[in-house]
Design an enzyme around this catalytic site. Structure first.
Site, PDB file in Angstrom:
ATOM      1  N   CYS A  46      32.534 -56.723  77.116  1.00 38.30           N
ATOM      2  CA  CYS A  46      33.324 -56.114  76.037  1.00 38.30           C
ATOM      3  C   CYS A  46      34.719 -55.733  76.527  1.00 38.30           C
ATOM      4  O   CYS A  46      34.877 -55.264  77.653  1.00 38.30           O
ATOM      5  CB  CYS A  46      32.623 -54.877  75.492  1.00 38.30           C
ATOM      6  SG  CYS A  46      31.043 -55.271  74.736  1.00 38.30           S
ATOM      7  N   CYS A 127      32.976 -58.437  71.547  1.00 41.28           N
ATOM      8  CA  CYS A 127      32.897 -56.999  71.300  1.00 41.28           C
ATOM      9  C   CYS A 127      34.136 -56.288  71.838  1.00 41.28           C
ATOM     10  O   CYS A 127      34.741 -56.729  72.816  1.00 41.28           O
ATOM     11  CB  CYS A 127      31.631 -56.431  71.916  1.00 41.28           C
ATOM     12  SG  CYS A 127      31.287 -57.012  73.582  1.00 41.28           S
TER      13      CYS A 127
END
Ligand code: DVN
Length: 221
Positions: A46, A127
């Site tokens: 992420c 993400c």
């Protein structure tokens, strides 16, 4: 189990995962790679994921030099498959690396279907803050026929993903900028809950940053 054994097990799992078998090399659907993709799924990085379109060389020079961002080709499966050609042939259960259909010869060739499937999985896992490097030397940096436009963007979704930051890589006399109509299209089809940004960055600035090991990533654009 120590780290070496873990990797050995993982490699054996990948090796033994069912692969598309005896079939027409122009009729391999991307779903044929589902078992392989599921076997090798990695934890998403992420805030560090980097997508690209028509910027392959500079993107990979960047991720080789700076470890702050990573592309699909920096994941285990992407790294192993990058640059390879393979196919089956009708009536044989061998794998071939020559005489295989080219990227444009047919849509469902094994290499293209693999990259379509791997890109789908990579984008589904996106993400946090996501970056994409697009090519500002083109009239249409966001090309509807690209994997980035036709597959990856469609999988980006909030709230898992927060923002898409476009880095438009330009050369001195380029006329394409962040106002480009294809980039407006990108903005328009993006999940409306995602924050969008676009920044024009000179290619020479990125190359300077790549060649200076002391420059932190945050200084590159
Ligand atoms: O975000 C990235 C990454 O996640 C990736 O898997 O998909 C995105 C990049 O795909 P893209 O948006 O279609 O970007 P490109 O630059 O148009 O194409 C990417 C690659 O697909 C090319 O570099 C080619 O691979 P290669 O030959 O360098 O290993 C291949 N490709 C695309 N169009 C092609 C082609 N190869 C041959 N002929 C073509 N017409």
């Amino acid at each position: 189990m120590n780290e070496d054994d873990l990797w050995k097990n993982k490699c054996e799992e990948v090796w033994n995962a069912p692969a598309p078998g005896i079939q027409d090399p122009c009729d391999v659907p991307m779903e044929a790679y589902d078992p392989l993709i599921h076997t090798v799924s990695e934890k998403a990085a992420c805030n560090r994921m980097l997508f690209w379109s028509k910027t392959k060389d500079i993107v990979h020079q960047f991720t080789d030099a700076k470890k702050c961002l990573l592309t699909l080709e920096d994941t285990l499966l992407g790294f192993v498959m990058d640059g390879l050609t393979w196919c089956s042939k009708k009536g044989s259960n061998e794998s071939f690396t020559t005489g295989c259909p080219g990227w444009l010869d047919c849509e469902k060739n094994p290499v293209r279907s693999f990259w379509n499937r791997a890109s789908t999985a990579f984008a589904e896992s996106a993400c946090g803050n996501v970056t994409v490097m697009l090519n500002g030397s083109l009239d249409t940096p966001f090309n509807p026929n690209s994997i980035f436009a036709s597959i990856e963007v469609k999988k980006f979704s909030s709230p898992k993903m927060r923002a898409l930051n476009v880095v438009l890589v330009t050369r001195r006399n380029d006329t394409t900028n962040c106002e480009n109509s294809s980039l407006q299209t990108l903005r328009g089809i993006l999940d409306p809950n995602l924050t969008y940004s676009c920044k024009e960055v000179q290619r020479s600035r990125i190359l300077d940053c790549i060649s200076d090991p002391d420059r932190p990533c945050g200084d590159c654009w």
